[in-house]
Design a protein around this motif. Structure first.
Motif, short mmCIF file in Angstrom:
data_model
loop_
_atom_site.label_atom_id
_atom_site.label_comp_id
_atom_site.label_asym_id
_atom_site.label_seq_id
_atom_site.Cartn_x
_atom_site.Cartn_y
_atom_site.Cartn_z
N ARG A 32 -15.08 -17.19 20.85
CA ARG A 32 -15.52 -16.85 19.50
C ARG A 32 -15.65 -18.12 18.69
N LEU A 33 -16.86 -18.38 18.21
CA LEU A 33 -17.12 -19.53 17.37
C LEU A 33 -17.01 -19.13 15.90
N SER A 34 -16.54 -20.07 15.10
CA SER A 34 -16.46 -19.87 13.65
C SER A 34 -17.22 -20.96 12.94
N CYS A 35 -17.68 -20.65 11.75
CA CYS A 35 -18.37 -21.62 10.90
C CYS A 35 -17.87 -21.41 9.48
N ALA A 36 -17.16 -22.39 8.95
CA ALA A 36 -16.60 -22.31 7.61
C ALA A 36 -17.52 -22.98 6.62
N ALA A 37 -17.88 -22.25 5.59
CA ALA A 37 -18.80 -22.75 4.57
C ALA A 37 -18.03 -23.15 3.31
N SER A 38 -18.51 -24.19 2.65
CA SER A 38 -17.91 -24.61 1.39
C SER A 38 -18.96 -25.30 0.53
N GLY A 39 -18.72 -25.30 -0.77
CA GLY A 39 -19.60 -26.01 -1.69
C GLY A 39 -20.81 -25.22 -2.16
N PHE A 40 -20.95 -23.99 -1.72
CA PHE A 40 -22.05 -23.15 -2.18
C PHE A 40 -21.63 -21.67 -2.10
N THR A 41 -22.42 -20.81 -2.73
CA THR A 41 -22.10 -19.38 -2.75
C THR A 41 -22.57 -18.75 -1.45
N PHE A 42 -21.66 -18.74 -0.48
CA PHE A 42 -21.98 -18.31 0.88
C PHE A 42 -22.61 -16.93 0.92
N SER A 43 -22.13 -16.04 0.10
CA SER A 43 -22.56 -14.64 0.17
C SER A 43 -24.01 -14.41 -0.21
N THR A 44 -24.66 -15.43 -0.76
CA THR A 44 -26.06 -15.28 -1.18
C THR A 44 -27.05 -15.85 -0.17
N TYR A 45 -26.56 -16.38 0.92
CA TYR A 45 -27.44 -17.01 1.90
C TYR A 45 -27.40 -16.30 3.26
N SER A 46 -28.57 -16.15 3.87
CA SER A 46 -28.64 -15.78 5.27
C SER A 46 -28.21 -16.98 6.11
N MET A 47 -27.75 -16.70 7.32
CA MET A 47 -27.25 -17.76 8.19
C MET A 47 -27.78 -17.61 9.60
N ASN A 48 -27.70 -18.69 10.35
CA ASN A 48 -28.21 -18.71 11.71
C ASN A 48 -27.28 -19.47 12.64
N TRP A 49 -27.43 -19.18 13.93
CA TRP A 49 -26.85 -20.01 14.99
C TRP A 49 -28.01 -20.60 15.80
N LYS A 63 -29.27 -11.60 23.74
CA LYS A 63 -29.15 -10.22 23.27
C LYS A 63 -28.23 -9.42 24.19
N GLY A 64 -27.29 -8.71 23.59
CA GLY A 64 -26.35 -7.90 24.35
C GLY A 64 -25.10 -8.63 24.79
N ARG A 65 -25.09 -9.94 24.67
CA ARG A 65 -23.92 -10.73 25.08
C ARG A 65 -23.28 -11.46 23.91
N LEU A 66 -24.10 -11.89 22.94
CA LEU A 66 -23.59 -12.62 21.78
C LEU A 66 -23.74 -11.73 20.55
N THR A 67 -22.76 -11.78 19.67
CA THR A 67 -22.77 -10.98 18.45
C THR A 67 -22.47 -11.85 17.25
N LEU A 105 -18.79 -17.55 8.97
CA LEU A 105 -19.77 -17.01 9.92
C LEU A 105 -19.14 -17.07 11.30
N TYR A 106 -19.47 -16.08 12.14
CA TYR A 106 -18.89 -16.04 13.48
C TYR A 106 -19.94 -15.79 14.54
N LEU A 107 -19.61 -16.18 15.77
CA LEU A 107 -20.44 -15.84 16.92
C LEU A 107 -19.50 -15.46 18.05
N GLN A 108 -19.46 -14.16 18.38
CA GLN A 108 -18.68 -13.69 19.50
C GLN A 108 -19.53 -13.80 20.75
N MET A 109 -19.03 -14.53 21.73
CA MET A 109 -19.78 -14.81 22.93
C MET A 109 -19.08 -14.18 24.12
N ASN A 110 -19.73 -13.20 24.75
CA ASN A 110 -19.18 -12.51 25.91
C ASN A 110 -20.08 -12.73 27.13
#
Lengths: 107, 118
Positions: free
Chosen positions: B19-36, B65-69, B79-84
């Motif tokens: 499981r990968l994590s991405c910690a955001a700071s310095g901006f209003t995270f909830s107003t932005y779409s995000m990507n991996w 698709k079907g393996r990463l969430t 932000l997170y990325l669950q990798m199975n």
């Protein structure tokens, strides 16, 4: 999926030269085209968005043009710090896709 | 300072999870779409997943698709990325990236390396 093809794959130019990198989309993407610069071991950096808009803080020697399927990134006067790999990216439709990259070296 | 910091990478055996994590700071995270986005060693960039600002819309590349969430916690600015079911070909540096004007990725994290190997 939309395929993005960059040319050339690599180039070598002298400081002060004008450098042009081309990106071609496999179908029309309007102006949903972005350009990134990546140095070894570092994250990509956004240079140009929406085909021709300069990202804040990016030197004005970088410019972008094009629409539809053909796009260009131009460095008007190459500087030593511009030695990098450059990628185009389409965001017209998912999956967002990148070109294969163009490596720019300084002679 | 506007910043994204990834964590959670490492060595995992084929078929394993991470499981990968991405910690955001310095901006209003909830107003932005995000990507991996990922980059295999010596290769180019590959977009793999998108999540809207609210988390209601998610998209994936066919290769994952079907393996990463993808998911997010706006209260934790994360932000997170669950990798199975990881495969050798998932070996790459994984970047989180903020989605800005015209879907351009204007802020990137430093990346976290995932190595899938027995």
């Amino acid at each position: 999926d939309i395929q993005m093809t960059q040319s050339p794959s690599s180039l070598s130019a002298s400081v002060g030269d004008r450098v042009t990198i081309t990106c071609r989309a496999s179908q029309s993407i309007s102006t949903y085209l972005n350009w990134y610069q990546q140095k070894p071991g570092k994250a990509p950096k956004l240079l140009i968005y929406a085909a021709s808009s300069l990202q804040s803080g990016v030197p004005s020697r970088f410019s972008g043009s094009g629409s539809g399927t053909d796009f260009t990134l131009t460095i008007s006067s190459l500087q030593p710090e511009d030695s990098s790999t450059y990628y185009c990216q389409q965001t017209s439709s998912t999956p967002w896709t990148f070109g294969q990259g163009t490596k720019v070296e300084i002679k | 300072e506007v910043q994204l910091v990834e964590s959670g990478g490492g060595l995992v055996e084929p078929g394993g999870s991470l499981r990968l994590s991405c910690a955001a700071s310095g901006f209003t995270f909830s107003t932005y779409s995000m990507n991996w986005v990922r980059q295999a060693p010596g290769k180019g960039l590959e977009w793999i997943s998108y999540i809207s600002s609210s988390g209601s819309t998610k998209q994936y590349a066919d290769s994952v698709k079907g393996r990463l969430t993808i998911s997010r916690d706006n209260a934790r600015n994360s932000l997170y990325l669950q990798m199975n079911s990881l495969r050798d070909e998932d070996t790459a540096v994984y970047y989180c990236a903020r989605d800005a004007t015209a879907e351009a990725f204007d802020i990137w994290g430093q990346g976290t390396m995932v190595t899938v190997s027995s």
